[in-house]
Design a protein around this motif. Structure first.
Motif, PDB file in Angstrom:
ATOM      1  N   THR A 395       0.712  -1.131   0.011  1.00  0.00           N
ATOM      2  CA  THR A 395      -0.118  -0.036   0.041  1.00  0.00           C
ATOM      3  C   THR A 395       0.816   1.328  -0.290  1.00  0.00           C
ATOM      4  O   THR A 395       1.974   1.280   0.714  1.00  0.00           O
ATOM      5  N   SER A 420      -2.610  -1.612  -2.652  1.00  0.00           N
ATOM      6  CA  SER A 420      -3.755  -0.278  -2.913  1.00  0.00           C
ATOM      7  C   SER A 420      -2.961   0.976  -3.146  1.00  0.00           C
ATOM      8  O   SER A 420      -1.778   0.984  -2.224  1.00  0.00           O
ATOM      9  N   ILE A 434     -10.826  -1.650   1.654  1.00  0.00           N
ATOM     10  CA  ILE A 434     -10.569  -1.093   0.199  1.00  0.00           C
ATOM     11  C   ILE A 434     -10.217  -2.460  -0.289  1.00  0.00           C
ATOM     12  O   ILE A 434      -9.261  -3.192   0.240  1.00  0.00           O
ATOM     13  N   ALA A 435     -10.588  -2.731  -1.581  1.00  0.00           N
ATOM     14  CA  ALA A 435     -10.366  -3.964  -1.985  1.00  0.00           C
ATOM     15  C   ALA A 435      -8.934  -4.094  -2.650  1.00  0.00           C
ATOM     16  O   ALA A 435      -8.212  -2.916  -2.936  1.00  0.00           O
ATOM     17  N   SER A 438      -6.749  -1.715  -5.586  1.00  0.00           N
ATOM     18  CA  SER A 438      -7.426  -0.802  -5.924  1.00  0.00           C
ATOM     19  C   SER A 438      -6.718   0.674  -6.054  1.00  0.00           C
ATOM     20  O   SER A 438      -5.494   0.730  -5.137  1.00  0.00           O
ATOM     21  N   ILE A 440      -7.675   4.306  -5.273  1.00  0.00           N
ATOM     22  CA  ILE A 440      -8.824   5.179  -4.877  1.00  0.00           C
ATOM     23  C   ILE A 440      -8.290   6.555  -4.600  1.00  0.00           C
ATOM     24  O   ILE A 440      -7.309   6.801  -4.210  1.00  0.00           O
ATOM     25  N   GLY A 450     -14.328   0.153  -0.836  1.00  0.00           N
ATOM     26  CA  GLY A 450     -13.972   0.923  -1.842  1.00  0.00           C
ATOM     27  C   GLY A 450     -13.238   0.129  -2.957  1.00  0.00           C
ATOM     28  O   GLY A 450     -12.355  -0.673  -2.497  1.00  0.00           O
ATOM     29  N   LEU A 451     -13.656   0.219  -4.132  1.00  0.00           N
ATOM     30  CA  LEU A 451     -13.196  -0.813  -5.097  1.00  0.00           C
ATOM     31  C   LEU A 451     -12.638  -0.135  -6.258  1.00  0.00           C
ATOM     32  O   LEU A 451     -13.872   0.758  -7.030  1.00  0.00           O
ATOM     33  N   GLY A 452     -11.460   0.167  -6.856  1.00  0.00           N
ATOM     34  CA  GLY A 452     -10.976   0.991  -7.696  1.00  0.00           C
ATOM     35  C   GLY A 452     -10.045   0.207  -8.678  1.00  0.00           C
ATOM     36  O   GLY A 452      -9.037   0.483  -8.544  1.00  0.00           O
ATOM     37  N   ARG A 453     -10.508  -0.712  -9.372  1.00  0.00           N
ATOM     38  CA  ARG A 453      -9.760  -1.354 -10.444  1.00  0.00           C
ATOM     39  C   ARG A 453     -10.377  -1.970 -11.488  1.00  0.00           C
ATOM     40  O   ARG A 453     -11.704  -2.261 -11.559  1.00  0.00           O
ATOM     41  N   ARG A 455     -12.084  -4.268 -14.279  1.00  0.00           N
ATOM     42  CA  ARG A 455     -12.844  -5.808 -14.137  1.00  0.00           C
ATOM     43  C   ARG A 455     -12.182  -6.965 -14.837  1.00  0.00           C
ATOM     44  O   ARG A 455     -11.423  -6.638 -16.115  1.00  0.00           O
TER      45      ARG A 455
END
Length: 470
Positions: A395, A420, A434-435, A438, A440, A450-453, A455
């Motif tokens: 992270t 992350s 937070i996945a 991700s 963020i 919170g998922l920011g990646r 698919r």
């Protein structure tokens, strides 16, 4: 140490010399350091412990640099006692003290004279010198010591144990050359008496200089009472004239420091490999392992275990902490925290109780809350991380946009998955999740995921067609 003197008492420190043999173009001799403090700083520390009315520092070579350094590194209470006198030409020890005559015009007390390049001199020895001088009401009292090889030093000549004179090495008879008691160059005088004799010193000698020892000779001639105190350890009064001697003195001082802390209840597993600066404060039942450096005004609480191979500078460590293979600079670690291995904690970082910073984690200006964990391979900068947060491996907080630094805030109980990227300014609410993987860039509400990646897409049969056949 309180001043037991019944008369006014001041100290003069001669610190005007260039120190040619130090071979330094940028640093005056007395500012070369050992065990975390300049030579002059060590002398000032010993002098201040006697609680004099004033400490007069006589400067010459790089006078402004010496004064600025002391003003920057000394304590405010020391600054209140300091006076500065310039010796524009360095014409001997007597000439140096002559520069004090206008400053001490109305002074009626005793003046102790020290050298700024004698860093191992202890305040306990100076106290004995002062008390002897006062109790027996001497005109002057000399600090002497005994050495096995007195070559080059002025010898102390006695008759029936009483001081008679100082004879310089070049002027000594064979019988006097055999004497092992020497003059250390540390004195205390009744200033009204010294003030009367200083103008009588002549520079009619090979070097054209004025020597303080000539005053002693005149006092003997006039039957003034002169006393002596002998320093039991000759290493204490050695001066530093070269880089080699500086290194030798530092070894002696570091052993003295280590011995002190072992006697006070600290375990040093390999004292020869452990460097503890003069200003460091340690509690009891601390264990320090090999290869550890404790620098500046570092303070460590009871029961902590430090090392192996740690560098800790200007930091406060609580009780029962464990720090291994790590670098800490100007940080605060609360009780029972664990740091390392291979962590780097930079200035303005605070680690709360029971928190953990693991291997290859770097923190800068970050507050890690109680029980929070950053266990692996992370960078956290300009961050406020709440109680019981968990920071996954890999992270990073992106705190710098190329122009300004921005804050990242994690409320209590946040879980950040591995790999992350948190782009500041950013706030993650309590119990947010937070996945892993991700990026963020927007605030995450309390309790939210919170998922920011991107698919994931799987393409069937891709390998068979694209991989080269063996």
């Amino acid at each position: 140490m309180s001043n037991t003197s019944q008369r006014p008492f001041a100290i003069a420190i001669m610190a005007a010399g260039k120190g040619t043999r130090m071979k330094s173009e940028t640093t005056p001799k007395v500012l070369h350091s050992l065990a975390g403090r300049s030579m002059l700083g060590h002398v000032l520390h010993a002098a201040y412990a006697l609680n004099p009315e004033k400490i007069h520092v006589i400067v010459g070579h790089c006078a402004e640099q010496v004064q600025n350094f002391v003003q920057t590194h000394g304590s405010p209470t020391l600054h209140e006692r300091l006076g500065w006198v310039e010796q524009k030409e360095q014409l001997g020890t007597g000439h140096a003290i002559m520069q004090l005559m206008p400053v001490l015009e109305n002074f009626k007390g005793n003046l102790m004279i020290l050298n700024g390049d004698v860093p191992l001199l202890r305040s306990e020895t100076l106290k004995e010198l002062l008390e002897t001088h006062e109790e027996l009401d001497y005109a002057a009292t000399l600090l002497t010591t005994r050495v096995e090889n007195p070559s080059g030093y002025g010898r102390i000549v006695r008759l029936h144990e009483q001081f008679v004179r100082i004879v310089e090495h070049k002027d000594a008879s064979p019988q006097e050359l055999a004497l092992k008691e020497i003059n250390t160059g540390v004195y205390i005088f009744s200033w009204p008496i010294l003030e009367k004799y200083l103008p009588k010193i002549s520079n009619a000698n090979a070097k054209g200089e004025y020597y303080l020892t000539d005053v002693i000779e005149m006092l003997v001639h006039d039957r003034q009472r002169i006393g002596t105190v002998t320093a039991e350890n000759p290493l204490e009064v050695l001066g530093v004239n070269s880089r080699k001697e500086l290194a030798e003195m530092e070894c002696i001082l570091r052993k003295r420091i280590n011995d002190h802390w072992m006697e006070a209840g600290v375990t040093l597993r390999d004292p020869s490999s452990i460097y503890i600066d003069s200003q460091v404060q340690l509690g009891v039942d601390i264990e320090i392992l090999p290869g550890t450096l404790l620098q500046g005004y570092t303070k460590i609480g009871d029961g902590s275990k430090i090392g192996p191979h740690c560098e800790i500078r200007e930091s406060v460590i609580g009780e029962n902490c464990e720090i291994r293979f790590s670098v800490l600079d100007q940080v605060e670690i609360k009780d029972q925290a664990k740091i390392g291995p291979y962590a780097h904690l930079r200035p303005e970082t605070v680690i709360e109780r029971n928190a953990k910073v693991g291997n290859f984690v770097e923190l800068k200006k970050t507050h890690l809350g109680e029980g929070a964990k950053a266990s692996h391979l992370s960078y956290l900068g300009d961050a406020e991380i709440g109680k019981d947060c968990n920071i996954g491996a890999g992270t990073i907080t992106c705190n710098y946009d190329g122009a300004n630094k921005h804050q990242t805030t994690l409320k209590e109980g946040v879980f950040v998955g591995s790999n992350s990227t948190l782009i500041a300014p950013l706030t993650l609410g309590e119990q947010a999740f937070i996945a892993a993987g991700s990026v963020i860039s927007e605030d995450v509400p309390a309790g939210a995921l919170g998922l920011g990646r991107s698919r994931q897409t799987n393409k069937e049969g891709w390998s068979e067609h694209r991989r080269p056949k063996k």
